[in-house]
Write an enzyme that holds these catalytic residues in place. Sequence first.
Site, mmCIF file in Angstrom:
data_model
loop_
_atom_site.group_PDB
_atom_site.id
_atom_site.type_symbol
_atom_site.label_atom_id
_atom_site.label_comp_id
_atom_site.label_asym_id
_atom_site.label_seq_id
_atom_site.Cartn_x
_atom_site.Cartn_y
_atom_site.Cartn_z
ATOM 1 N N SER A 56 6.535 -7.836 -6.939
ATOM 2 C CA SER A 56 6.590 -8.861 -8.032
ATOM 3 C C SER A 56 6.974 -9.219 -9.462
ATOM 4 C CB SER A 56 4.629 -9.148 -8.002
ATOM 5 O OG SER A 56 4.195 -7.385 -9.011
ATOM 6 N N ASP A 348 -0.934 -7.334 -17.413
ATOM 7 C CA ASP A 348 -2.370 -7.455 -16.793
ATOM 8 C C ASP A 348 -2.796 -5.882 -16.221
ATOM 9 O OD1 ASP A 348 -0.666 -6.326 -14.527
ATOM 10 O OD2 ASP A 348 -1.045 -8.662 -13.493
ATOM 11 N N HIS A 351 0.858 -4.775 -14.256
ATOM 12 C CA HIS A 351 2.450 -5.563 -15.073
ATOM 13 C C HIS A 351 3.195 -5.421 -16.212
ATOM 14 C CE1 HIS A 351 1.521 -7.933 -10.947
ATOM 15 N NE2 HIS A 351 2.761 -7.010 -10.934
#
Length: 373
Positions: A56, A348, A351
């Site tokens: 991600s 978040d 990340h």
Amino acid sequence: MLFFSQFQTPFWFSSCFSRTIILFVFVVMCCHDDIEAALVLPNNETIPAIYVFGDSIVDPGNNNNLLTIAKGNFLPYGRDFKGGPTGRFSNGKVPSDLIVEEFGVKDLLPAYLDPKVELQDLLTGVSFASGAAGFDPLSAESANVITMSGQLDLFKECIKKIKAAVGEERTATIVSKAIYIVCTGSNDVSNTYFLLPSRRSHYDINGYSDFVAGYASQFLKDLYGLGARRIGLLGLPPIGCVPSQRTLGGGKNRDCYEAENQLASAYNAKLSGLIDDLKTVFTLPGTKLIFLDIYYPLLSLIQNPGKYGFEVATVGCCGTGLIEASIFCNPTSIPLSCPDASKYVFWDGYHPSEKAYKILTSTIINMHLKEFF
């Protein structure tokens, strides 16, 4: 995920220009504490393409149409990104975008599976990364995302499309001179080893790091076999210090989850050693395999946020900042989210923010780029 995982971020190389003197000019500080890097290559040399694999940290939306919870194609993700949410796991750009931008290839690195991707995108680079993937196949399989071997299959498909369009000779030039960034592994630590008993019951920390290093070795060999010659492998970050892992394993004070950091360190040692071992095998002229450290650069941001212009380093901007990531950082999180993500190291629970990514990207370039020449 993460990085830089991830670096989830987080990488940087150029094509092979034998007997060429390379001048690198880095502009590392600008207003408002943002960091940008300007790379100058002499003799009008250019980088043809950048191809990215991983999780991600460098996934710009390959998971958007998958049946998985590992997605970020909804608000508040992308709230500071032109065009809004795209599937990038950040408030704005992610490391793969920043890399192609700094090298002057293009403004953004698109997802290979984006329906809007055109031939020119393939010629100049795309990302095959899939959020929640890892070198351990179980990481991707348990999240129903694209495994690392599956990402290689997509790259093979990409090469065929390029070859059909521009011919074998030009394709070979693009593939051999392109930059390749591999950024994954954080999910192996946080989601697979510490959450799935099937791995922990069979391996201690050293055993598991050996296990994943085997998969990493095969991936790099396969990528080399497809024609890649400049490959950067990003290490793991101090995963135990990201907000969600502090909440899950840091006790009442939300300290760093040291067991995860220990595994990340062992993992990095094995990956770094793996690169050294592979260098003794891949001795063809022009081949570069480089381990890119992200552990300590990110740890520095976390431990000294004010030095880099941040105010908060232990919680994320999204929602409460304690745990939310992926589908748990969603429109219902907006009322609780911070108004200015540039004050936060993390966007978040997992990340980094775009500003943190910019700093880390520039740092990694400064630390490792010359090794590719």
